[in-house]
Design a protein around this motif. Structure first.
Motif, PDB file in Angstrom:
ATOM      1  N   HIS A 132     -26.178  -2.673 -21.043  1.00  0.00           N
ATOM      2  CA  HIS A 132     -26.834  -3.678 -20.378  1.00  0.00           C
ATOM      3  C   HIS A 132     -25.750  -3.722 -19.038  1.00  0.00           C
ATOM      4  O   HIS A 132     -26.064  -3.949 -17.825  1.00  0.00           O
ATOM      5  CB  HIS A 132     -26.958  -5.073 -21.061  1.00  0.00           C
ATOM      6  CG  HIS A 132     -28.001  -5.011 -22.019  1.00  0.00           C
ATOM      7  ND1 HIS A 132     -29.267  -4.599 -21.622  1.00  0.00           N
ATOM      8  CD2 HIS A 132     -27.853  -5.045 -23.280  1.00  0.00           C
ATOM      9  CE1 HIS A 132     -29.943  -4.801 -22.700  1.00  0.00           C
ATOM     10  NE2 HIS A 132     -29.307  -4.876 -23.757  1.00  0.00           N
ATOM     11  N   ARG A 180     -31.956 -14.920 -17.807  1.00  0.00           N
ATOM     12  CA  ARG A 180     -30.715 -15.511 -17.133  1.00  0.00           C
ATOM     13  C   ARG A 180     -29.237 -15.525 -17.993  1.00  0.00           C
ATOM     14  O   ARG A 180     -28.268 -15.547 -17.710  1.00  0.00           O
ATOM     15  CB  ARG A 180     -31.163 -16.696 -16.153  1.00  0.00           C
ATOM     16  CG  ARG A 180     -31.757 -16.153 -15.050  1.00  0.00           C
ATOM     17  CD  ARG A 180     -31.943 -17.306 -14.063  1.00  0.00           C
ATOM     18  NE  ARG A 180     -32.799 -18.364 -14.677  1.00  0.00           N
ATOM     19  CZ  ARG A 180     -32.764 -19.500 -14.264  1.00  0.00           C
ATOM     20  NH1 ARG A 180     -32.525 -19.783 -12.926  1.00  0.00           N
ATOM     21  NH2 ARG A 180     -33.379 -20.390 -15.088  1.00  0.00           N
ATOM     22  N   ARG A 221     -34.198 -10.859 -12.432  1.00  0.00           N
ATOM     23  CA  ARG A 221     -35.582 -10.075 -12.295  1.00  0.00           C
ATOM     24  C   ARG A 221     -35.558  -8.626 -12.055  1.00  0.00           C
ATOM     25  O   ARG A 221     -36.125  -7.810 -12.872  1.00  0.00           O
ATOM     26  CB  ARG A 221     -36.294 -10.872 -11.190  1.00  0.00           C
ATOM     27  CG  ARG A 221     -36.735 -12.136 -11.708  1.00  0.00           C
ATOM     28  CD  ARG A 221     -37.829 -12.569 -10.643  1.00  0.00           C
ATOM     29  NE  ARG A 221     -37.143 -12.778  -9.062  1.00  0.00           N
ATOM     30  CZ  ARG A 221     -36.392 -13.886  -8.918  1.00  0.00           C
ATOM     31  NH1 ARG A 221     -36.358 -14.927  -9.409  1.00  0.00           N
ATOM     32  NH2 ARG A 221     -35.734 -13.918  -7.925  1.00  0.00           N
ATOM     33  N   GLU A 222     -34.495  -8.144 -11.198  1.00  0.00           N
ATOM     34  CA  GLU A 222     -34.254  -6.852 -10.989  1.00  0.00           C
ATOM     35  C   GLU A 222     -34.289  -5.889 -12.053  1.00  0.00           C
ATOM     36  O   GLU A 222     -34.691  -4.841 -12.203  1.00  0.00           O
ATOM     37  CB  GLU A 222     -33.308  -6.824  -9.902  1.00  0.00           C
ATOM     38  CG  GLU A 222     -33.073  -5.089  -9.464  1.00  0.00           C
ATOM     39  CD  GLU A 222     -31.801  -4.831  -8.610  1.00  0.00           C
ATOM     40  OE1 GLU A 222     -31.101  -3.707  -8.533  1.00  0.00           O
ATOM     41  OE2 GLU A 222     -31.754  -6.176  -7.863  1.00  0.00           O
ATOM     42  N   ILE A 223     -33.256  -6.495 -13.047  1.00  0.00           N
ATOM     43  CA  ILE A 223     -32.801  -5.646 -14.362  1.00  0.00           C
ATOM     44  C   ILE A 223     -33.816  -6.037 -15.341  1.00  0.00           C
ATOM     45  O   ILE A 223     -33.574  -5.195 -16.504  1.00  0.00           O
ATOM     46  CB  ILE A 223     -31.263  -5.639 -14.593  1.00  0.00           C
ATOM     47  CG1 ILE A 223     -30.754  -6.667 -14.810  1.00  0.00           C
ATOM     48  CG2 ILE A 223     -30.634  -4.798 -13.391  1.00  0.00           C
ATOM     49  CD1 ILE A 223     -29.390  -6.934 -15.242  1.00  0.00           C
ATOM     50  N   GLY A 224     -34.745  -6.790 -15.438  1.00  0.00           N
ATOM     51  CA  GLY A 224     -35.577  -7.183 -16.535  1.00  0.00           C
ATOM     52  C   GLY A 224     -34.628  -7.956 -17.691  1.00  0.00           C
ATOM     53  O   GLY A 224     -34.816  -7.519 -18.886  1.00  0.00           O
ATOM     54  N   MET A 225     -33.868  -8.752 -17.402  1.00  0.00           N
ATOM     55  CA  MET A 225     -32.960  -9.572 -18.473  1.00  0.00           C
ATOM     56  C   MET A 225     -33.189 -11.098 -18.160  1.00  0.00           C
ATOM     57  O   MET A 225     -33.114 -11.547 -17.142  1.00  0.00           O
ATOM     58  CB  MET A 225     -31.696  -9.144 -18.143  1.00  0.00           C
ATOM     59  CG  MET A 225     -30.610  -9.787 -19.362  1.00  0.00           C
ATOM     60  SD  MET A 225     -28.978  -9.088 -19.042  1.00  0.00           S
ATOM     61  CE  MET A 225     -29.030  -7.384 -19.618  1.00  0.00           C
ATOM     62  N   ARG A 227     -25.687  -1.117 -16.665  1.00  0.00           N
ATOM     63  CA  ARG A 227     -26.993  -1.443 -15.622  1.00  0.00           C
ATOM     64  C   ARG A 227     -26.634  -2.405 -14.608  1.00  0.00           C
ATOM     65  O   ARG A 227     -27.143  -2.292 -13.423  1.00  0.00           O
ATOM     66  CB  ARG A 227     -28.197  -1.753 -16.369  1.00  0.00           C
ATOM     67  CG  ARG A 227     -28.929  -0.667 -17.185  1.00  0.00           C
ATOM     68  CD  ARG A 227     -30.161  -1.109 -17.771  1.00  0.00           C
ATOM     69  NE  ARG A 227     -30.519   0.156 -18.727  1.00  0.00           N
ATOM     70  CZ  ARG A 227     -30.315   0.108 -19.993  1.00  0.00           C
ATOM     71  NH1 ARG A 227     -29.653  -0.858 -20.493  1.00  0.00           N
ATOM     72  NH2 ARG A 227     -30.545   1.122 -20.650  1.00  0.00           N
TER      73      ARG A 227
END
Length: 118
Positions: free
Chosen positions: A25, A51, A45-49, A28
């Protein structure tokens, strides 16, 4: 004008950086921030995680000196924390590890010393 050479990391600094980068993670996150600086919500949002998880990873990367965060106020008055990659370069060689070990602040455990004596 020649650039000043990057100081060699201490053992503790090297451990922090390697520990921080030893997670997919966080790798990334660094890769995404290499493209452009970003604020937490957009990066999440960009890496799908989520906050909260992203904050935890960014805190570790920041403590290791691999990313830098700065608080900025948007036009609407909201505070947003932007992150970007800090310049870093580690040339990992056996000699670097040999020198870094001498600067570690954590003492060797007594159990390890006893095992090595056997």
């Amino acid at each position: 004008m020649a650039e000043a050479p990057t100081p060699e990391p201490t053992g503790d600094e090297l451990l922090k950086a390697l520990s921080a980068l030893g997670n997919p993670h966080r790798m990334r996150i660094v890769a995404a921030l290499t493209e452009h600086r970003n604020y937490v919500s957009a990066l999440a949002r960009e890496i799908g995680m989520g906050r909260p998880l992203l904050h935890m990873h960014l805190k570790l990367l920041e403590a290791a000196g691999l990313v830098v965060g700065s608080l900025e106020v948007a036009e609407d008055g909201k505070s947003m924390k932007y992150f970007e990659v800090a310049p870093f370069l580690y040339e990992l060689t056996p000699q670097l590890f040999a020198r870094a070990v001498r600067t570690l602040s954590e003492p060797r455990s007594k159990d390890t010393t006893k095992e090595e004596a056997k």
